[in-house]
Design a protein around this motif. Sequence first.
Motif, PDB file in Angstrom:
ATOM      1  N   ILE A  12       6.673  10.002 -12.605  1.00 15.05           N
ATOM      2  CA  ILE A  12       6.068  10.373 -13.885  1.00 15.05           C
ATOM      3  C   ILE A  12       4.812   9.539 -14.140  1.00 15.05           C
ATOM      4  O   ILE A  12       3.761  10.065 -14.546  1.00 15.05           O
ATOM      5  N   ALA A  13       4.919   8.225 -13.902  1.00 17.24           N
ATOM      6  CA  ALA A  13       3.776   7.347 -14.154  1.00 17.24           C
ATOM      7  C   ALA A  13       2.587   7.701 -13.265  1.00 17.24           C
ATOM      8  O   ALA A  13       1.444   7.781 -13.738  1.00 17.24           O
ATOM      9  N   GLN A  14       2.841   7.919 -11.973  1.00 20.63           N
ATOM     10  CA  GLN A  14       1.741   8.237 -11.065  1.00 20.63           C
ATOM     11  C   GLN A  14       1.130   9.598 -11.353  1.00 20.63           C
ATOM     12  O   GLN A  14      -0.074   9.792 -11.154  1.00 20.63           O
ATOM     13  N   THR A  15       1.924  10.527 -11.823  1.00 19.67           N
ATOM     14  CA  THR A  15       1.389  11.839 -12.189  1.00 19.67           C
ATOM     15  C   THR A  15       0.385  11.710 -13.332  1.00 19.67           C
ATOM     16  O   THR A  15      -0.582  12.478 -13.413  1.00 19.67           O
ATOM     17  N   ILE A  16       0.589  10.729 -14.199  1.00 22.88           N
ATOM     18  CA  ILE A  16      -0.341  10.500 -15.302  1.00 22.88           C
ATOM     19  C   ILE A  16      -1.509   9.620 -14.871  1.00 22.88           C
ATOM     20  O   ILE A  16      -2.674   9.887 -15.212  1.00 22.88           O
ATOM     21  N   ILE A  17      -1.213   8.582 -14.101  1.00 22.25           N
ATOM     22  CA  ILE A  17      -2.210   7.557 -13.802  1.00 22.25           C
ATOM     23  C   ILE A  17      -3.240   8.026 -12.780  1.00 22.25           C
ATOM     24  O   ILE A  17      -4.454   7.805 -12.950  1.00 22.25           O
ATOM     25  N   MET A  18      -2.798   8.660 -11.697  1.00 20.35           N
ATOM     26  CA  MET A  18      -3.727   9.004 -10.615  1.00 20.35           C
ATOM     27  C   MET A  18      -4.874   9.895 -11.072  1.00 20.35           C
ATOM     28  O   MET A  18      -6.034   9.646 -10.698  1.00 20.35           O
ATOM     29  N   PRO A  19      -4.635  10.937 -11.905  1.00 21.89           N
ATOM     30  CA  PRO A  19      -5.783  11.734 -12.357  1.00 21.89           C
ATOM     31  C   PRO A  19      -6.748  10.945 -13.232  1.00 21.89           C
ATOM     32  O   PRO A  19      -7.965  11.153 -13.155  1.00 21.89           O
ATOM     33  N   ILE A  20      -6.224  10.041 -14.072  1.00 26.29           N
ATOM     34  CA  ILE A  20      -7.108   9.256 -14.932  1.00 26.29           C
ATOM     35  C   ILE A  20      -8.006   8.350 -14.089  1.00 26.29           C
ATOM     36  O   ILE A  20      -9.227   8.292 -14.295  1.00 26.29           O
ATOM     37  N   GLN A  21      -7.416   7.653 -13.119  1.00 24.44           N
ATOM     38  CA  GLN A  21      -8.215   6.753 -12.287  1.00 24.44           C
ATOM     39  C   GLN A  21      -9.216   7.511 -11.428  1.00 24.44           C
ATOM     40  O   GLN A  21     -10.370   7.093 -11.293  1.00 24.44           O
ATOM     41  N   SER A  22      -8.795   8.631 -10.858  1.00 24.49           N
ATOM     42  CA  SER A  22      -9.723   9.439 -10.059  1.00 24.49           C
ATOM     43  C   SER A  22     -10.840   9.996 -10.931  1.00 24.49           C
ATOM     44  O   SER A  22     -12.014  10.001 -10.539  1.00 24.49           O
ATOM     45  N   GLY A  23     -10.478  10.438 -12.129  1.00 23.86           N
ATOM     46  CA  GLY A  23     -11.478  10.997 -13.034  1.00 23.86           C
ATOM     47  C   GLY A  23     -12.505   9.976 -13.465  1.00 23.86           C
ATOM     48  O   GLY A  23     -13.712  10.275 -13.522  1.00 23.86           O
ATOM     49  N   VAL A  24     -12.074   8.766 -13.775  1.00 25.27           N
ATOM     50  CA  VAL A  24     -13.012   7.716 -14.177  1.00 25.27           C
ATOM     51  C   VAL A  24     -13.992   7.419 -13.048  1.00 25.27           C
ATOM     52  O   VAL A  24     -15.197   7.253 -13.286  1.00 25.27           O
ATOM     53  N   THR A  25     -13.503   7.371 -11.820  1.00 24.37           N
ATOM     54  CA  THR A  25     -14.388   7.102 -10.680  1.00 24.37           C
ATOM     55  C   THR A  25     -15.424   8.204 -10.511  1.00 24.37           C
ATOM     56  O   THR A  25     -16.621   7.933 -10.315  1.00 24.37           O
ATOM     57  N   VAL A  26     -14.991   9.459 -10.604  1.00 29.62           N
ATOM     58  CA  VAL A  26     -15.932  10.579 -10.468  1.00 29.62           C
ATOM     59  C   VAL A  26     -16.953  10.568 -11.595  1.00 29.62           C
ATOM     60  O   VAL A  26     -18.158  10.763 -11.369  1.00 29.62           O
ATOM     61  N   LEU A  27     -16.513  10.338 -12.820  1.00 28.24           N
ATOM     62  CA  LEU A  27     -17.431  10.362 -13.958  1.00 28.24           C
ATOM     63  C   LEU A  27     -18.384   9.164 -13.937  1.00 28.24           C
ATOM     64  O   LEU A  27     -19.517   9.273 -14.393  1.00 28.24           O
ATOM     65  N   LEU A  28     -17.935   8.025 -13.416  1.00 27.77           N
ATOM     66  CA  LEU A  28     -18.854   6.901 -13.223  1.00 27.77           C
ATOM     67  C   LEU A  28     -19.951   7.269 -12.227  1.00 27.77           C
ATOM     68  O   LEU A  28     -21.127   6.930 -12.427  1.00 27.77           O
ATOM     69  N   TYR A  29     -19.566   7.941 -11.162  1.00 25.59           N
ATOM     70  CA  TYR A  29     -20.544   8.397 -10.165  1.00 25.59           C
ATOM     71  C   TYR A  29     -21.551   9.356 -10.804  1.00 25.59           C
ATOM     72  O   TYR A  29     -22.772   9.210 -10.627  1.00 25.59           O
ATOM     73  N   VAL A  30     -21.059  10.337 -11.563  1.00 25.99           N
ATOM     74  CA  VAL A  30     -21.946  11.299 -12.211  1.00 25.99           C
ATOM     75  C   VAL A  30     -22.840  10.596 -13.225  1.00 25.99           C
ATOM     76  O   VAL A  30     -24.046  10.874 -13.314  1.00 25.99           O
ATOM     77  N   ASP A  31     -22.274   9.681 -13.988  1.00 23.97           N
ATOM     78  CA  ASP A  31     -23.046   8.941 -14.981  1.00 23.97           C
ATOM     79  C   ASP A  31     -24.177   8.155 -14.337  1.00 23.97           C
ATOM     80  O   ASP A  31     -25.314   8.156 -14.827  1.00 23.97           O
ATOM     81  N   GLN A  32     -23.892   7.491 -13.231  1.00 30.90           N
ATOM     82  CA  GLN A  32     -24.937   6.725 -12.555  1.00 30.90           C
ATOM     83  C   GLN A  32     -26.027   7.629 -11.999  1.00 30.90           C
ATOM     84  O   GLN A  32     -27.205   7.279 -12.038  1.00 30.90           O
ATOM     85  N   ARG A  33     -25.663   8.795 -11.520  1.00 31.92           N
ATOM     86  CA  ARG A  33     -26.682   9.713 -11.007  1.00 31.92           C
ATOM     87  C   ARG A  33     -27.492  10.331 -12.142  1.00 31.92           C
ATOM     88  O   ARG A  33     -28.678  10.636 -11.963  1.00 31.92           O
ATOM     89  N   ILE A  34     -26.899  10.528 -13.296  1.00 29.51           N
ATOM     90  CA  ILE A  34     -27.665  11.000 -14.449  1.00 29.51           C
ATOM     91  C   ILE A  34     -28.670   9.935 -14.858  1.00 29.51           C
ATOM     92  O   ILE A  34     -29.844  10.231 -15.138  1.00 29.51           O
ATOM     93  N   ARG A  35     -28.227   8.688 -14.904  1.00 24.07           N
ATOM     94  CA  ARG A  35     -29.115   7.602 -15.308  1.00 24.07           C
ATOM     95  C   ARG A  35     -30.207   7.352 -14.283  1.00 24.07           C
ATOM     96  O   ARG A  35     -31.343   7.042 -14.649  1.00 24.07           O
TER      97      ARG A  35
END
Length: 415
Positions: free
Chosen positions: A370-393
């Motif tokens: 249950i914990a990993q089902t919640i945690i893994m998407p959040i951590q993966s999403g933050v990494t992807v959005l950080l990448y997108v944010d840096q490329r926007i900047r």
Amino acid sequence: MNDSPGWATPGSSPSDGDRQGSPADRPGDDGGAQQPARPAGDPKWSAEQPPPGQWSSPGATPPGEAPPPPAQPAGGWGSRPGTPYGGQYAYPGGPGQWNQHPAAKPGVIPLRPLGLGEILDGSVATMRTHWRSVVPISLVVATVIQVISVLVQKYMLSDLPLSSAEDMTAEEAIDTLGSSLAVSVVNQFIQVLGTIVVTAMLTMVFSRAILGQHSSVSAAWREARPQLLRLIALTLLLALGIILIGAVLVLPGALAGNMGLAVVGFVAWLPLIIWLGIKFSLASPALMLEKSTVIKAFTRSSKLVGGAWWRIFGITLLTGLIAFMVALMVVAPFQMVGIFAFGGGMDALEDGSAQTAWGPLIFSGIGLIIAQTIIMPIQSGVTVLLYVDQRIRREGLDLELARAAGIENYGTTGG
């Protein structure tokens, strides 16, 4: 860039036919196109716009200052014509304004530099909006990981002596330590493989969610599969580098029997691996979304993180703390039920039998699923959005994302 979420390798130059919009739609062209007014109630536009005086207008020259010398574009789709690598976007509170047009929001994030709250919210919003794709991927992988982990722990530790620490012989202590280390290594290896699969597939889901598009599990797997072996190589290469650095710094003191030297080596090794981990933290989305090689992915991450290391470190650390707290709150009750209802209670904890009893293992595994089902998407999403944010900047990626999302004339100025 075309409409596909498989983002092109930086440096490639899509033909005009592959880009959405006419030449007049592109910044710097004198097509005379006026920026359309923000449509009322249109979900593609962010409800909260940057306040005046917060974001600098890309390419704008402050009054009284000479225009900057021409610079080469960063290359690749997402580069603003005439914008140097390093970008024109300022952090919130920085000089200049970015109020020429409202920020489009075709998907889970507005297409402008993101704040911490927007990165976390975009990650959670993707889970909530695209749960039919996100939850099955995370749930299946987490279940496989925990089933294997329970079996490994059950059968690899079942033959260990259950003596107390005071009664244990030196040989038994060595056997116990060796078996525990072996179980830990196997579990970590399984965890890493599962995380790689989740990261590969969820990266594709997030890339579509940014554009406001849905992605099925089969489509995510189909898009991620060509890069999966490279992602495994990237992960193993990074892990190998960390281990080798540790061996160079720590082993000499340990082999010489000098614990002081070994401790000094460890103290030097710990901040170094943290620095390297953040420096290459964006290599995974760069590899998957730009369809690049392992070495190019490491290079891209290094360039994107440059100048923003502390910001990315802070967001990554906060995300890790949130994940830890969520895991603790979810797993702890299951562990307590497994130990005290089915595992023999405190006596089992004292003699070590709880770690190989079916009840505690199964209930702990359910909590971790249950914990990993919640945690893994959040951590993966933050990494992807950080990448997108840096490329926007850095590279004006918001313009290409807007075109891919079907927003016409986004980012143009009056003639």
